[in-house]
Design a protein around this motif. Structure first.
Motif, PDB file in Angstrom:
ATOM      1  N   ALA A 143       5.506   0.692   0.649  1.00  0.00           N
ATOM      2  CA  ALA A 143       4.264  -0.062   0.858  1.00  0.00           C
ATOM      3  C   ALA A 143       4.377  -1.493   0.353  1.00  0.00           C
ATOM      4  O   ALA A 143       3.676  -2.386   0.850  1.00  0.00           O
ATOM      5  CB  ALA A 143       3.098   0.647   0.169  1.00  0.00           C
ATOM      6  N   GLY A 144       5.255  -1.733  -0.616  1.00  0.00           N
ATOM      7  CA  GLY A 144       5.457  -3.080  -1.118  1.00  0.00           C
ATOM      8  C   GLY A 144       6.357  -3.916  -0.236  1.00  0.00           C
ATOM      9  O   GLY A 144       6.575  -5.093  -0.533  1.00  0.00           O
ATOM     10  N   ARG A 145       6.863  -3.338   0.843  1.00  0.00           N
ATOM     11  CA  ARG A 145       7.791  -4.050   1.716  1.00  0.00           C
ATOM     12  C   ARG A 145       7.283  -4.162   3.157  1.00  0.00           C
ATOM     13  O   ARG A 145       8.011  -4.653   4.028  1.00  0.00           O
ATOM     14  CB  ARG A 145       9.154  -3.348   1.709  1.00  0.00           C
ATOM     15  CG  ARG A 145       9.805  -3.304   0.330  1.00  0.00           C
ATOM     16  CD  ARG A 145      11.012  -2.375   0.303  1.00  0.00           C
ATOM     17  NE  ARG A 145      11.542  -2.260  -1.043  1.00  0.00           N
ATOM     18  CZ  ARG A 145      12.676  -2.835  -1.457  1.00  0.00           C
ATOM     19  NH1 ARG A 145      13.397  -3.548  -0.622  1.00  0.00           N
ATOM     20  NH2 ARG A 145      13.086  -2.685  -2.701  1.00  0.00           N
ATOM     21  N   VAL A 146       6.091  -3.679   3.411  1.00  0.00           N
ATOM     22  CA  VAL A 146       5.536  -3.720   4.765  1.00  0.00           C
ATOM     23  C   VAL A 146       4.153  -4.367   4.718  1.00  0.00           C
ATOM     24  O   VAL A 146       3.530  -4.447   3.651  1.00  0.00           O
ATOM     25  CB  VAL A 146       5.431  -2.299   5.368  1.00  0.00           C
ATOM     26  CG1 VAL A 146       6.817  -1.691   5.554  1.00  0.00           C
ATOM     27  CG2 VAL A 146       4.568  -1.385   4.499  1.00  0.00           C
ATOM     28  N   PRO A 147       3.651  -4.840   5.863  1.00  0.00           N
ATOM     29  CA  PRO A 147       2.316  -5.454   5.877  1.00  0.00           C
ATOM     30  C   PRO A 147       1.244  -4.465   5.430  1.00  0.00           C
ATOM     31  O   PRO A 147       1.360  -3.256   5.683  1.00  0.00           O
ATOM     32  CB  PRO A 147       2.131  -5.853   7.342  1.00  0.00           C
ATOM     33  CG  PRO A 147       3.517  -5.966   7.897  1.00  0.00           C
ATOM     34  CD  PRO A 147       4.328  -4.941   7.165  1.00  0.00           C
ATOM     35  N   PRO A 148       0.192  -4.946   4.789  1.00  0.00           N
ATOM     36  CA  PRO A 148      -0.890  -4.062   4.335  1.00  0.00           C
ATOM     37  C   PRO A 148      -1.506  -3.245   5.472  1.00  0.00           C
ATOM     38  O   PRO A 148      -1.968  -2.127   5.245  1.00  0.00           O
ATOM     39  CB  PRO A 148      -1.911  -5.030   3.733  1.00  0.00           C
ATOM     40  CG  PRO A 148      -1.117  -6.227   3.341  1.00  0.00           C
ATOM     41  CD  PRO A 148      -0.017  -6.344   4.346  1.00  0.00           C
ATOM     42  N   SER A 149      -1.509  -3.789   6.683  1.00  0.00           N
ATOM     43  CA  SER A 149      -2.093  -3.062   7.810  1.00  0.00           C
ATOM     44  C   SER A 149      -1.373  -1.745   8.065  1.00  0.00           C
ATOM     45  O   SER A 149      -1.974  -0.804   8.598  1.00  0.00           O
ATOM     46  CB  SER A 149      -2.040  -3.921   9.076  1.00  0.00           C
ATOM     47  OG  SER A 149      -0.705  -4.287   9.380  1.00  0.00           O
TER      48      SER A 149
END
Length: 218
Positions: A143-149
């Motif tokens: 989750a820290g490496r992908v867009p929040p969406s």
């Protein structure tokens, strides 16, 4: 009647949509555009009844016989139509939510345009092991490496899910290829399924750099 009971009752004569381009996993939702006459009829019948239908993959070599009844792979996913939109010419947009793995037992004779099968439902056995927390931690790192969406809908589901459900929820989010999704659908051992999804998440993490913060730093 609960969703589970609807699927159990439908298992003796289950409407099935063989779709080589997509694999439905339990506890995930798949958007589908229905335009072929036989599947327009299938969705119409499902909506007038229990809203239950299944998605299946075809055995290799199906291409020359797609308009007929080529052999289906034995592992299916039974699902529930949770939303639909009727369009012109009898077409539909639907959302199909996966409910349970099912093993093909027999194809049934039918006068309908679409195919119907008898299946054995294969719900997961309860499972608790270290793989659950390992997969959750891997998803939190992802989750820290992908867009929040991408992660904002996944993280709450991951926090709630357990055992095989956890593997399916994460697998549906991170595995796009039909062949690999079908392999996950066919994996009945929950521990091995969790390990397989953890490997998929690990490969994603290895390819992605941590997201840089947006905006001024205090």
């Amino acid at each position: 009647m609960t969703v589970h009971h609807r699927v159990v009752e439908a298992s003796e004569s289950l409407k099935v949509f063989p779709l080589p381009s997509a694999v439905l996993l339990p506890h995930s939702v798949l958007p589908l555009h229905i335009f072929e006459p036989r599947y327009r009829e299938m969705v119409r019948d499902a909506l007038e009844g229990d809203q239950v239908m299944a998605l299946a993959q075809l055995e290799p070599g199906w291409e020359p016989r797609y308009a007929e009844r080529p052999a289906m792979q034995p592992m299916l996913c039974a699902g529930l139509i949770v939303w639909h939109e009727a369009l012109e010419e009898g077409r539909y947009n639907i959302l199909l939510q996966g409910v349970c793995r099912a093993r093909l037992v027999a194809e049934l004779p039918t006068e309908r345009l679409y195919r119907q099968v008898r299946v054995e439902l294969l719900p997961d056995s309860p499972y608790s092991g270290p793989e659950e927390e390992q997969l959750r931690q891997a998803v939190f790192e992802l989750a820290g490496r992908v867009p929040p969406s991408f992660s904002e809908g996944l993280l709450p589901a991951v926090a709630r899910a357990r055992g095989g459900t956890l593997a399916d929820v994460v697998g549906a989010a991170v595995i796009p290829e039909p062949e690999r999704r079908q392999a996950l659908l066919a994996e009945l051992d929950v521990r091995r399924r969790l390990e397989a999804v953890m490997e998929e998440v690990g490969e994603l993490i290895a390819r992605l750099q941590p997201m840089r913060p947006v905006g001024p730093l205090n």
